[in-house]
Design an enzyme around this catalytic site. Structure first.
Site, PDB file in Angstrom:
ATOM      1  CG  ASN A  14      -1.800   1.186   1.339  1.00 29.98           C
ATOM      2  OD1 ASN A  14      -1.847   2.002   0.433  1.00 29.98           O
ATOM      3  ND2 ASN A  14      -2.515   1.294   2.450  1.00 29.98           N
ATOM      4  CD1 TRP A  15       3.586   0.931  -2.706  1.00 25.48           C
ATOM      5  CD2 TRP A  15       3.503   1.866  -4.739  1.00 25.48           C
ATOM      6  NE1 TRP A  15       4.245   0.098  -3.574  1.00 25.48           N
ATOM      7  CE2 TRP A  15       4.210   0.645  -4.828  1.00 25.48           C
ATOM      8  CE3 TRP A  15       3.319   2.622  -5.902  1.00 25.48           C
ATOM      9  CZ2 TRP A  15       4.740   0.171  -6.027  1.00 25.48           C
ATOM     10  CZ3 TRP A  15       3.849   2.159  -7.093  1.00 25.48           C
ATOM     11  CH2 TRP A  15       4.561   0.944  -7.162  1.00 25.48           C
ATOM     12  CG  HIS A  98      -6.050   1.668   4.887  1.00 32.88           C
ATOM     13  ND1 HIS A  98      -5.654   2.634   5.778  1.00 32.88           N
ATOM     14  CD2 HIS A  98      -5.044   0.783   4.794  1.00 32.88           C
ATOM     15  CE1 HIS A  98      -4.423   2.341   6.193  1.00 32.88           C
ATOM     16  NE2 HIS A  98      -4.037   1.224   5.615  1.00 32.88           N
ATOM     17  CD  GLU A 100      -3.240   5.304   6.633  1.00 29.38           C
ATOM     18  OE1 GLU A 100      -3.153   5.364   5.405  1.00 29.38           O
ATOM     19  OE2 GLU A 100      -2.356   4.786   7.353  1.00 29.38           O
ATOM     20  N   GLY A 176       1.833   2.115  10.759  1.00 27.38           N
ATOM     21  CA  GLY A 176       2.771   3.230  10.628  1.00 27.38           C
ATOM     22  C   GLY A 176       3.419   3.648  11.932  1.00 27.38           C
ATOM     23  CB  SER A 216       4.610  -1.850  12.134  1.00 29.69           C
ATOM     24  OG  SER A 216       4.164  -0.511  12.344  1.00 29.69           O
TER      25      SER A 216
END
Ligand code: PGA
Length: 256
Positions: A14-15, A98, A100, A176, A216
């Site tokens: 996932n960029w 997601h 986010e 993250g 992570s």
């Protein structure tokens, strides 16, 4: 009954909102080389504007997916991208829900169920993300959150329609942050997710659906996580931007 061996490992990169056009093309090339010949389903999720650049180097071993799609089919929805546009641009997969987007943009299960419908209609594989926040975990609610997100987002879809579904368990506190769920915590959460799929549909569906871990994952911890019977691969953010690290993660999935 299906076993883990019948579930092809899945590794997604996932960029997010990173890279330049040239950097995206270069990373896609390196990732395609790393995925070549591996018995792993490897998919990168570039920013929309770089989908074509990633597609240009797409190999048989590297698929390209969207980071999101609209819950609508077409029309006056400025800034949105439809599932059929993704398909038309060569995508095979799409991330749905997601954290986010769930937490950063307030997307709820009802909206995500509609996005899944659009993805399935367009012939895309939905990669549905679920996972608890830190305070939910601390209150002992992790299992309940996983269950309710799965039930809420999958509502209205039949077992047959969802045959391609991939579930990503991504605890919000691990994304993250450099803080990874322990293999045993992740295994327990995956078992909860699998049990929920079994309850919603059937044991057979639960056994054949891939449930991947995200939060992570890196080149050092991937092998230990993927060694779990319950963990069918990973959804990787930061480490997917470093070609050598992502190559090591793909290799760990292939060797599990
Ligand atoms: P991370 O992101 O690997 O950087 O924690 C994972 C994700 O958001 O899918």
């Amino acid at each position: 009954m299906a076993t883990r061996d019948s579930r092809t490992p899945f590794v997604g990169g996932n960029w997010k909102m990173n890279l330049t056009r040239a950097g995206a093309a270069e990373l896609a090339r390196a990732t395609a080389a790393a995925a070549a010949g591996r018995a792993v389903e490897c998919v990168v999720f570039p920013p929309f504007v770089y989908l074509g650049d990633a597609r240009a180097v797409e190999s048989r071993d590297l698929r390209v997916g969207g980071q999101d799609c609209s819950a609508e089919t077409h029309g006056a929805f400025t800034g949105q991208i439809s599932a059929s546009m993704l398909r038309d641009s060569g995508c095979t997969h799409v991330l749905i829900g997601h954290s986010e987007r769930r937490h950063g943009l307030g997307e709820d299960d009802a909206l995500l169920a509609r996005k899944i419908a659009r993805a399935l209609d367009a012939g895309l594989v939905p990669v549905l993300c679920v996972g608890e926040t830190l305070s939910e975990r601390e209150r002992g609610e992790a299992d309940a959150v996983i269950e309710s997100q799965l039930c809420g987002s999958l509502t209205g879809h039949s077992e047959n329609a969802l045959a391609s579904l991939v579930v990503a368990y991504e605890p919000v506190w691990a994304i993250g942050t450099g803080r990874t769920a322990t293999p045993s915590d992740a295994t327990a959460a995956h078992a909860t997710a699998r049990k929920t799929l079994g309850r919603l549909y059937s044991g057979r569906f639960a056994e054949r659906t891939r449930i991947i871990y995200g939060g992570s994952v890196n080149a050092r911890n991937a092998a230990e996580l993927f060694a779990s019977e319950e963990i069918d691969g990973g959804l990787v953010g930061g480490a997917s931007l470093v070609a050598a690290d992502f190559a090591a993660i793909i290799e760990a999935a292939a060797r599990r």
